[in-house]
Design a protein around this motif. Structure first.
Motif, mmCIF file in Angstrom:
data_model
loop_
_atom_site.group_PDB
_atom_site.id
_atom_site.type_symbol
_atom_site.label_atom_id
_atom_site.label_comp_id
_atom_site.label_asym_id
_atom_site.label_seq_id
_atom_site.Cartn_x
_atom_site.Cartn_y
_atom_site.Cartn_z
ATOM 1 N N UNK A 9 75.918 36.916 -36.417
ATOM 2 C CA UNK A 9 75.164 35.701 -36.746
ATOM 3 C C UNK A 9 75.612 34.542 -35.856
ATOM 4 N N UNK A 10 76.902 34.359 -35.720
ATOM 5 C CA UNK A 10 77.432 33.278 -34.871
ATOM 6 C C UNK A 10 76.961 33.461 -33.432
ATOM 7 N N UNK A 11 77.047 34.683 -32.932
ATOM 8 C CA UNK A 11 76.650 34.947 -31.543
ATOM 9 C C UNK A 11 75.170 34.651 -31.348
ATOM 10 N N UNK A 12 74.323 35.147 -32.277
ATOM 11 C CA UNK A 12 72.874 34.930 -32.174
ATOM 12 C C UNK A 12 72.531 33.444 -32.199
ATOM 13 N N UNK A 13 73.177 32.699 -33.063
ATOM 14 C CA UNK A 13 72.872 31.266 -33.168
ATOM 15 C C UNK A 13 73.267 30.505 -31.904
ATOM 16 N N UNK A 14 74.277 30.976 -31.188
ATOM 17 C CA UNK A 14 74.717 30.300 -29.960
ATOM 18 C C UNK A 14 73.911 30.722 -28.737
ATOM 19 N N UNK A 15 73.272 31.881 -28.783
ATOM 20 C CA UNK A 15 72.557 32.435 -27.637
ATOM 21 C C UNK A 15 71.256 31.671 -27.399
ATOM 22 N N UNK A 16 70.993 31.323 -26.152
ATOM 23 C CA UNK A 16 69.791 30.560 -25.816
ATOM 24 C C UNK A 16 68.720 31.404 -25.133
ATOM 25 N N UNK A 17 68.985 32.688 -24.969
ATOM 26 C CA UNK A 17 68.020 33.578 -24.333
ATOM 27 C C UNK A 17 67.295 34.439 -25.346
ATOM 28 N N UNK A 18 66.572 35.414 -24.840
ATOM 29 C CA UNK A 18 65.799 36.322 -25.689
ATOM 30 C C UNK A 18 66.736 37.262 -26.450
ATOM 31 N N UNK A 19 66.551 37.327 -27.751
ATOM 32 C CA UNK A 19 67.377 38.131 -28.657
ATOM 33 C C UNK A 19 66.440 38.832 -29.628
ATOM 34 N N UNK A 20 66.646 40.120 -29.818
ATOM 35 C CA UNK A 20 65.775 40.863 -30.725
ATOM 36 C C UNK A 20 66.590 41.892 -31.496
ATOM 37 N N UNK A 63 59.652 49.854 -33.673
ATOM 38 C CA UNK A 63 60.009 48.478 -33.314
ATOM 39 C C UNK A 63 60.134 48.330 -31.801
ATOM 40 N N UNK A 64 60.622 49.376 -31.123
ATOM 41 C CA UNK A 64 60.682 49.350 -29.651
ATOM 42 C C UNK A 64 59.269 49.225 -29.089
ATOM 43 N N UNK A 65 58.362 50.049 -29.586
ATOM 44 C CA UNK A 65 56.979 50.027 -29.095
ATOM 45 C C UNK A 65 56.320 48.680 -29.346
ATOM 46 N N UNK A 77 55.098 46.114 -26.388
ATOM 47 C CA UNK A 77 53.722 45.604 -26.333
ATOM 48 C C UNK A 77 53.697 44.078 -26.350
ATOM 49 N N UNK A 78 54.538 43.460 -27.174
ATOM 50 C CA UNK A 78 54.606 41.997 -27.256
ATOM 51 C C UNK A 78 55.011 41.406 -25.899
ATOM 52 N N UNK A 79 56.047 41.977 -25.289
ATOM 53 C CA UNK A 79 56.516 41.472 -23.991
ATOM 54 C C UNK A 79 55.425 41.629 -22.940
ATOM 55 N N UNK A 80 54.779 42.780 -22.912
ATOM 56 C CA UNK A 80 53.753 43.024 -21.899
ATOM 57 C C UNK A 80 52.565 42.065 -22.061
#
Length: 103
Positions: A73-84, A91-93, A97-100
């Motif tokens: 949680x701490x790491x995710x909140x500090x990260x400013x890039x794309x996180x999934x 979920x991969x598919x 599709x979302x990225x494309x």
């Protein structure tokens, strides 16, 4: 002493799914301290190169077992890039599709 980080049971199939869709995958689960399990990247048809950090959770486990750890949680909140967070091949598919479509 810090406990060795352990990959989720479904990590191999998640990684395989990303790779079959043309993504490059770097395993990072052993870093620990909340760092996500993988870093993925893909060159898009537009020529852009897209990179994201992916936290893998085992979708076969109860939702309570899929919760982020306090360090995650701490790491995710500090990260400013794309996180999934990804917990299944589906979920991969969906993410692919979302990225494309978005980029």
């Amino acid at each position: 002493m810090r406990r060795a980080a352990k990959a989720d049971d479904n990590q191999p199939v998640i990684v395989k799914s990303f790779r079959q869709l043309g993504w490059t995958v770097a395993h990072t689960h052993m870093i620990g301290r909340g760092f996500p399990d993988t870093v993925v990247s893909k060159q898009l048809p537009s020529g852009l190169k897209f990179t994201a950090v992916i936290e893998i959770k085992d979708g076969a486990k109860p939702k309570s077992s899929q919760a982020l750890t306090p360090d995650e949680v701490v790491w995710r909140e500090a990260w400013q890039g794309e996180y999934k967070i990804i917990n299944s091949i589906e979920a991969v598919l969906e993410y692919h599709d979302w990225v494309m479509k978005k980029f």
